[in-house]
Design an enzyme around this catalytic site. Sequence first.
Site, PDB file in Angstrom:
ATOM      1  CE  LYS A 141     -33.992   5.483 -37.318  1.00  0.00           C
ATOM      2  NZ  LYS A 141     -32.950   5.149 -36.346  1.00  0.00           N
ATOM      3  CG  LEU A 180     -25.478  -0.804 -38.441  1.00  0.00           C
ATOM      4  CD1 LEU A 180     -24.903   0.572 -38.729  1.00  0.00           C
ATOM      5  CD2 LEU A 180     -24.365  -1.761 -38.054  1.00  0.00           C
TER       6      LEU A 180
END
Length: 182
Positions: A141, A180
Amino acid sequence: MINKNHQRFANQVILITGAGGSIGSEIVMQVCGFDPAKVVLFDFDETALHNMRQKIQRRFPLLTENVICTVGDVRDEVRVHEVFSTYSPSIVFHAAAYKHVPMMEFNPPEAVKSNIFGTYCVAKAAVKAGVQKFVMISTDKAVMPTSIMGATKRMAENVCRAFNGTGPTEFIAVRFGNVLGS
């Protein structure tokens, strides 16, 4: 053939920040398999450190005496320097960070304090202590950040990049893939 990681970690003092967390605890277990001289677990969560110590006692009973559990916050410059000067690590895995995207969207100042300033504090101590290698655990990210967590981890990578070449410490950032539910 001898495993390269075994050669790299054998007889070394290894410090792992965030040692009680999901990523840090896995690093601890992997490192313990390579005969380090000492493994210094650093985390602000005493329960997580206690649980890691018990897990190591079961899985690596001969290493138990060489595992040092240190409670502290990566943002506490005095404590961080104390740990580095006491144990003189040669390798640091910096896994301490806030990593959950939704939580950090609601708490941006905490993400900045831990992910950026905490990394700065640990990196600065590593250079001062003459650490050989500093491995920062980052995230995918950080590539093109669209969240507070991603942006703070990107800045933490930049902090490490800025410290490269300022002393004997080699800084590396490793980006882990998407978690996740984050």
